[in-house]
Design an enzyme around this catalytic site. Structure first.
Site, mmCIF file in Angstrom:
data_model
loop_
_atom_site.group_PDB
_atom_site.id
_atom_site.type_symbol
_atom_site.label_atom_id
_atom_site.label_comp_id
_atom_site.label_asym_id
_atom_site.label_seq_id
_atom_site.Cartn_x
_atom_site.Cartn_y
_atom_site.Cartn_z
ATOM 1 C CG ASP A 1 2.487 0.424 -2.690
ATOM 2 O OD1 ASP A 1 2.134 1.325 -3.481
ATOM 3 O OD2 ASP A 1 3.082 -0.600 -3.068
ATOM 4 N N GLY A 2 -0.660 1.144 -2.650
ATOM 5 C CA GLY A 2 -1.851 0.471 -3.186
ATOM 6 C C GLY A 2 -2.985 1.397 -3.584
ATOM 7 C CG ASN A 3 -3.213 5.456 -2.237
ATOM 8 O OD1 ASN A 3 -3.598 4.700 -1.357
ATOM 9 N ND2 ASN A 3 -2.597 6.601 -1.981
ATOM 10 C CG HIS B 1 -3.036 9.306 -4.934
ATOM 11 N ND1 HIS B 1 -2.293 8.248 -4.463
ATOM 12 C CD2 HIS B 1 -2.602 9.513 -6.214
ATOM 13 C CE1 HIS B 1 -1.455 7.844 -5.412
ATOM 14 N NE2 HIS B 1 -1.630 8.590 -6.480
ATOM 15 C CB SER C 1 9.323 8.032 -3.255
ATOM 16 O OG SER C 1 9.036 7.754 -4.606
ATOM 17 C CG LEU D 1 1.203 11.551 16.257
ATOM 18 C CD1 LEU D 1 1.847 10.213 16.627
ATOM 19 C CD2 LEU D 1 -0.017 11.291 15.369
ATOM 20 N NE ARG E 1 5.486 -1.741 -0.279
ATOM 21 C CZ ARG E 1 6.338 -1.195 -1.131
ATOM 22 N NH1 ARG E 1 7.587 -1.069 -0.793
ATOM 23 N NH2 ARG E 1 5.952 -0.802 -2.327
ATOM 24 C CD GLU F 1 10.456 -6.633 15.179
ATOM 25 O OE1 GLU F 1 11.519 -6.688 15.828
ATOM 26 O OE2 GLU F 1 10.061 -7.546 14.420
#
Ligand code: FPP
Length: 241
Positions: free
Chosen positions: A20-22, A37, A65, A132, A188, A207
């Site tokens: 978050d925060g772009n 972004h 989302s 990964l 986050r 966590e």
């Protein structure tokens, strides 16, 4: 059901990230939101590299989302373009690093061009010895996923292919679109302390670390700090130890 930590270094096996925060980063730096972004995708590259280096099993990213469809059309288009460009630019390198890509969510809503690109990226990076698993949520919502699971499982019960008594966590994971059963660490960025409909079922014992930085300012060192903080946490999963 609970995962054990990564045996090699006590790091988490499965990590989820709400990037978050772009938008606020772009605003702060007098850029267009799309630039925020774009910078966000650059950050992803470094975090993926670090995850491979630290032998993390999976990284699950919240790229778009279910609720993001409410954003301006121009912004949605810029994110769609970024996904296509990221696949075009990154797939060869991901392949080299043995990173296995998987997209999940309501992908049908994104149109054929993106869906074809996604199928290509998943096929290209499909390997049996992945370093990964990189999972990208697109058009995903945790509540919607739970509703989809309930519908699919109900159909199986109604058609007598499944007994109600046999419904357990394994069945729920099987019918979920989420490619990872359990998240050990959820990060986050952006300063807000909420989970915003991300991986609701899978974060039961995660966590959660909230980082007070916009995603484009998140560094590999910040990521390493999260991993090191995770090491220090005692995870009891309800037991007394
Ligand atoms: C949240 O910032 C970020 C998003 C909604 C989009 C993030 C998407 C990417 C970085 C592209 C990822 C693509 C791949 C292939 C990994 P925000 O706009 O909600 O920030 P704000 O809260 O400051 O407005």
């Amino acid at each position: 059901m609970a995962n054990s930590p990564n045996k090699k270094n006590n790091y988490p096996n499965n990590i989820g990230i709400i990037m978050d925060g772009n938008g606020r980063w772009a605003f702060k730096n007098s850029f267009k939101v799309s630039e925020g972004h774009k910078k966000g995708v650059d950050i992803v590259r470094g975090i993926v590299e670090e995850s491979v280096k630290q032998k993390i099993n999976s990284l699950t990213l919240y790229a778009f989302s279910s609720e993001n469809w409410k954003r301006p059309k121009a912004e949605i288009n810029s994110i769609k373009k970024l996904v296509i460009n990221a696949i075009n630019d990154q797939v060869p390198e991901l392949k080299k690093q043995k990173v296995k890509l998987k997209f999940f969510g309501h992908l049908d809503d994104f149109g054929k061009k993106i869906q074809d690109k996604i199928s290509f990226a998943e096929k290209e990076t499909c390997t049996t010895d992945s370093q990964l698993n990189l999972n990208v949520a697109l058009g995903y919502g945790g509540q919607q996923d739970i509703i989809d699971i309930v519908k699919s499982v109900s159909k199986e019960v109604a058609s007598e292919r499944l007994n109600i008594e046999d419904i357990d966590g394994k069945i729920i994971n099987e019918y979920s679109s989420v490619p990872v059963d359990e998240i050990d660490l959820l990060i986050r960025t952006g300063g807000d302390k909420r989970v915003s409909n991300f991986l609701l079922y899978q974060i039961a014992y995660a966590e959660i670390m909230f980082v007070d930085k916009f995603w484009p300012d998140f560094t590999r060192d910040d990521f390493s700090s999260c991993l090191n903080n995770f090491k220090k946490v005692s995870r009891r999963f309800g037991k007394r130890i």
